[in-house]
Design a protein around this motif. Sequence first.
Motif, PDB file in Angstrom:
ATOM      1  N   ARG A   6    -137.910 -48.953  24.744  1.00 13.17           N
ATOM      2  CA  ARG A   6    -137.601 -47.867  23.802  1.00 13.17           C
ATOM      3  C   ARG A   6    -136.303 -47.194  24.231  1.00 13.17           C
ATOM      4  O   ARG A   6    -135.955 -47.163  25.410  1.00 13.17           O
ATOM      5  N   ARG A   7    -135.607 -46.657  23.261  1.00  5.99           N
ATOM      6  CA  ARG A   7    -134.364 -45.966  23.564  1.00  5.99           C
ATOM      7  C   ARG A   7    -134.655 -44.642  24.275  1.00  5.99           C
ATOM      8  O   ARG A   7    -135.655 -43.980  23.998  1.00  5.99           O
ATOM      9  N   GLY A  55    -124.226 -50.645  22.918  1.00  2.87           N
ATOM     10  CA  GLY A  55    -125.659 -50.752  22.702  1.00  2.87           C
ATOM     11  C   GLY A  55    -126.274 -51.869  23.519  1.00  2.87           C
ATOM     12  O   GLY A  55    -125.695 -52.936  23.668  1.00  2.87           O
ATOM     13  N   GLU A  76    -127.687 -44.260  22.740  1.00  7.94           N
ATOM     14  CA  GLU A  76    -127.691 -45.652  22.332  1.00  7.94           C
ATOM     15  C   GLU A  76    -127.569 -46.594  23.521  1.00  7.94           C
ATOM     16  O   GLU A  76    -127.968 -47.749  23.447  1.00  7.94           O
ATOM     17  N   TRP A 106    -132.045 -47.107  27.908  1.00  9.25           N
ATOM     18  CA  TRP A 106    -133.363 -47.582  27.518  1.00  9.25           C
ATOM     19  C   TRP A 106    -134.383 -47.306  28.609  1.00  9.25           C
ATOM     20  O   TRP A 106    -134.053 -47.258  29.801  1.00  9.25           O
TER      21      TRP A 106
END
Length: 525
Positions: free
Chosen positions: A328-329, A316, A333, A336
Amino acid sequence: MRAIAPSGEVGTARERRQAPPRPCRLERYTQEVSEDERTPLLSIRRRVLLILLWLIAPHARASDEEFWYAIYLEGRKIGTAHAERRIDEEGGIRARMRMELAMERNGVRIGMATQEEHLESADGRPLALAGETIFGGQSLQRYEGEIRDGKLRLRLTGPAGESRRELVWPEGATLSEGLRRALSGLEPGATAMLSLFVGDLLEPVPVRLRAIDYEAVELPELGAVRLLRVEQQTDIAGHRLETTLWTDERGAIPKMSMPLLGSHIELLACSRACAEAPSDVGGLFERSLAPAPEGTAGLNRRLAWIYEIRSRDGGGVVLPASAEQRARRAESESEWIVEVRPGQSAREDTVPGAQYLAPNRWIESDHEEIVRFARAAVPSAASPAEAMKALEAAVAKHIRDKSLAVGYASALETLRSRSGDCTEHALLLAAAGRALGIPTRVATGLVFSPAFGEAREVFVPHAWTQAWIDQRWISFDAAQNGFGGGHLLLATGDGDPWRFAEGIAQLGRLDIIGVREAAEVETRR
């Protein structure tokens, strides 16, 4: 009280002549301390490594012993560590640790060293501590203190002078001997918790130990050794540092490993000659660079940029949000989408804490020289935004020697030396802002560079300043002629380099797989 103090020199030629290296053959990874070998001892980019020192020296038997380690990053030797533990004439336990690293930034070779020394009673009660950090041959900071009547009385020394502090010693906090005792009693499946006081941070950090099981570990010059694997979690300034230790039945640690710059750094016990073999100076800093996608150099840094970012290791990614950066993703995971919008006018809900107006040991905003510099640079009727722009220009002009050889000088040191890289620009600008009553903080992350040494079109580690103006944090960059879309924020802090552990943990882990200009936005301030 038996006070202790650092030696002030690291690995001098004279010391090496006095203590010739032994043959590179290891009968065992601990060696008795001889009288001529008792010489005790990294910049924001080596602070994460400092915690390793707390894991080296304490783990010995009751007799005087020493340990030598070679430090590796992906198989490349980047440094040396040395530790000793001995019982002094009054029965106290004295532990000394030294770590030396070699790195190269843009063709500039930089030597880094750090030293710690602890004095504890026979039953593990902390009595005194001292430490020193040396970068490029310069002592950045030095501290020594006694623990008495529940108080830690400290003397801090740096290029800008000396100061004294008195702190309440945290209840239950331990030093080296406390950690040694916790580790030596572990069996497979067992856990232990303790509070470890970090002298360079001047506060305790929580440590959790979890013993896994015994396994065969390959060591230089020794071959396979049966050791207990222990997973350690250390919370430093809001970031969790994961370290793996391998211990023997006596509590010694011949191997340890921790993540760094998207890889793993390892300390392996070996003979002194093995540990002091030449290091690969180019291996450390280059790991923190992130290649830019093709065409990035043609983008207008004054406009908004949109990034597509992916974690190299599949883990992550943690990217902070601010008025200037939206994250934002994407589809997973590990991916971005980040928008960096210079001059974004949206207000923030956060309120700056008192630490962003207060002086500290790195940002001496109350010093008369800093105050005089700030007032001379800003017209009396200037707004906070106008004041920060004027200070940004003044700092850029004042620092004449744009030197990569400076480690992490304080604002006052930089004002006097007029030398430094991005961190020195950021700290001096932050101090000048606070001197005028403007809350400031130091931001760390990556910035796009068309060329850095032999690399072309890369994102490099960088630091700049943010000021709280009109209910939002606005970025100013005295080292880069202003803030732009090419700045990618990873962490913020009050100026103390320990506060950037979260940002440092991201370095070397990010791949920037796409960059483009967003729709043009207003960039006024």
